[in-house]
Scaffold this motif. Structure first.
Motif, PDB file in Angstrom:
ATOM      1  N   LEU A 174      14.356   1.765 -11.612  1.00 25.96           N
ATOM      2  CA  LEU A 174      14.647   1.992 -10.343  1.00 25.96           C
ATOM      3  C   LEU A 174      14.240   0.445  -9.490  1.00 25.96           C
ATOM      4  O   LEU A 174      14.783  -0.019  -8.722  1.00 25.96           O
ATOM      5  N   GLU A 175      13.216  -0.113 -10.252  1.00 24.61           N
ATOM      6  CA  GLU A 175      12.894  -1.464  -9.652  1.00 24.61           C
ATOM      7  C   GLU A 175      13.964  -2.582  -9.567  1.00 24.61           C
ATOM      8  O   GLU A 175      14.236  -3.385  -8.700  1.00 24.61           O
ATOM      9  N   LEU A 176      14.624  -2.257 -10.801  1.00 26.65           N
ATOM     10  CA  LEU A 176      15.739  -3.344 -11.055  1.00 26.65           C
ATOM     11  C   LEU A 176      16.958  -2.987 -10.190  1.00 26.65           C
ATOM     12  O   LEU A 176      17.554  -3.757  -9.601  1.00 26.65           O
ATOM     13  N   LYS A 177      17.081  -1.694  -9.992  1.00 25.27           N
ATOM     14  CA  LYS A 177      18.290  -1.166  -9.161  1.00 25.27           C
ATOM     15  C   LYS A 177      18.121  -1.751  -7.845  1.00 25.27           C
ATOM     16  O   LYS A 177      19.149  -2.141  -6.861  1.00 25.27           O
ATOM     17  N   SER A 178      16.652  -1.579  -7.098  1.00 23.31           N
ATOM     18  CA  SER A 178      16.593  -1.907  -5.688  1.00 23.31           C
ATOM     19  C   SER A 178      16.298  -3.323  -5.546  1.00 23.31           C
ATOM     20  O   SER A 178      16.909  -3.852  -4.723  1.00 23.31           O
ATOM     21  N   GLY A 179      15.664  -3.915  -6.590  1.00 20.13           N
ATOM     22  CA  GLY A 179      15.239  -5.300  -6.207  1.00 20.13           C
ATOM     23  C   GLY A 179      16.304  -6.415  -6.742  1.00 20.13           C
ATOM     24  O   GLY A 179      16.457  -7.452  -6.512  1.00 20.13           O
ATOM     25  N   GLY A 180      17.139  -5.855  -7.721  1.00 12.84           N
ATOM     26  CA  GLY A 180      17.887  -6.573  -8.625  1.00 12.84           C
ATOM     27  C   GLY A 180      17.476  -7.801  -9.451  1.00 12.84           C
ATOM     28  O   GLY A 180      16.295  -8.121  -9.594  1.00 12.84           O
ATOM     29  N   PHE A 181      18.359  -8.491 -10.159  1.00  9.62           N
ATOM     30  CA  PHE A 181      18.048  -9.567 -10.952  1.00  9.62           C
ATOM     31  C   PHE A 181      19.232 -10.187 -11.142  1.00  9.62           C
ATOM     32  O   PHE A 181      20.321  -9.995 -10.947  1.00  9.62           O
TER      33      PHE A 181
END
Length: 247
Positions: A174-181
């Motif tokens: 979820l952190e990657l989905k919201s924060g991205g990379f």
């Protein structure tokens, strides 16, 4: 009694324009009569079964016929006798006839998960109906001539790529989905098998810490079945990159 095929090069690597050279070693406690010593060179592309779960290409085994690349036979020695002890019979066979315009194509030796391009040299000492033919077979490796390459030397082609949360097809945190990379880089897509694959990679942003970066090298095998190309990929190497942090 024993027979052995020994090639002139320990690496067993030859180019199509070069002669395949070596010697036939026969060891016998007594002299033997024969009806000729014959050398046969074969090359073919085949589907193969390695066991395990059947893949897309493997399921077509028996449907796709082997493709013959090379089939050449020559008599090294006419009928006669081979004396007792150790006898060495030299041979030299051109894979591609020199001085002629040949349209034949030699695929490089390849041993994949499902497909193989293989070259074999076989010697047969024919002894008639009452005696079993003496045979020995050795695989040799074919590499393309430099003249067969489209460009000499092959110029490296650099491809630019990027990786973000939107390019991924598997589930993400979820952190990657919201924060991205975002990871960008470039790498060479043309190189010799004896040279390293070169490139660079930059992590521009990541919502979570990155502990390791792995590079996977995949082997892609394809066959043409009618008007359809069937492709399957398999992992052959995985390398973990060293990471340095700049603050």
């Amino acid at each position: 009694m024993s027979i052995e095929l020994k090639l002139s090069r320990a690496s067993r690597i030859y180019q199509p324009s070069e002669p395949l050279e070596g010697k036939i070693i026969v060891k016998s406690s007594s002299s033997i009569s024969h009806y000729g010593v014959r050398l046969t060179v074969n090359g073919s592309v085949n589907l193969q079964i390695r066991g395990g779960s059947a893949g897309i290409i493997e399921s077509l085994y028996g449907v796709v016929k082997p493709i013959s690349i090379l089939n050449k036979s020559t008599e090294v020695r006419p009928s006669g006798k081979i004396g007792s002890g150790t006898t060495e019979i030299p041979f030299s066979v051109f894979l591609r006839q020199p001085g002629k315009d040949n349209l034949e194509r030699f695929y490089e030796t390849f041993h994949g998960a499902n497909i193989s391009a293989q070259y074999l040299v076989t010697v047969d000492i024919i002894r008639g109906y009452l005696h079993k033919t003496l045979s020995a077979t050795v695989e040799f490796i074919v590499e393309s001539d430099k003249d067969d390459l489209l460009e000499r030397p092959v110029s490296p082609e650099m491809v630019i790529f990027y990786i973000t949360q939107d390019t991924q097809r598997h589930p993400l945190l979820l952190e990657l989905k919201s924060g991205g990379f975002r990871v960008t880089g470039k790498m060479s897509t043309q190189c010799s098998l004896s040279d390293p694959i070169t490139g660079e990679l930059t992590v521009e942003a990541s919502a979570v810490p990155i502990y390791s970066i792995d590079i996977h090298l995949l082997r892609v095998e394809s066959i043409l079945l009618g008007e359809k190309i069937v492709t399957e990929a398999s992992l052959i190497q995985s390398t973990q990159m060293e990471m340095s942090v700049i603050i």
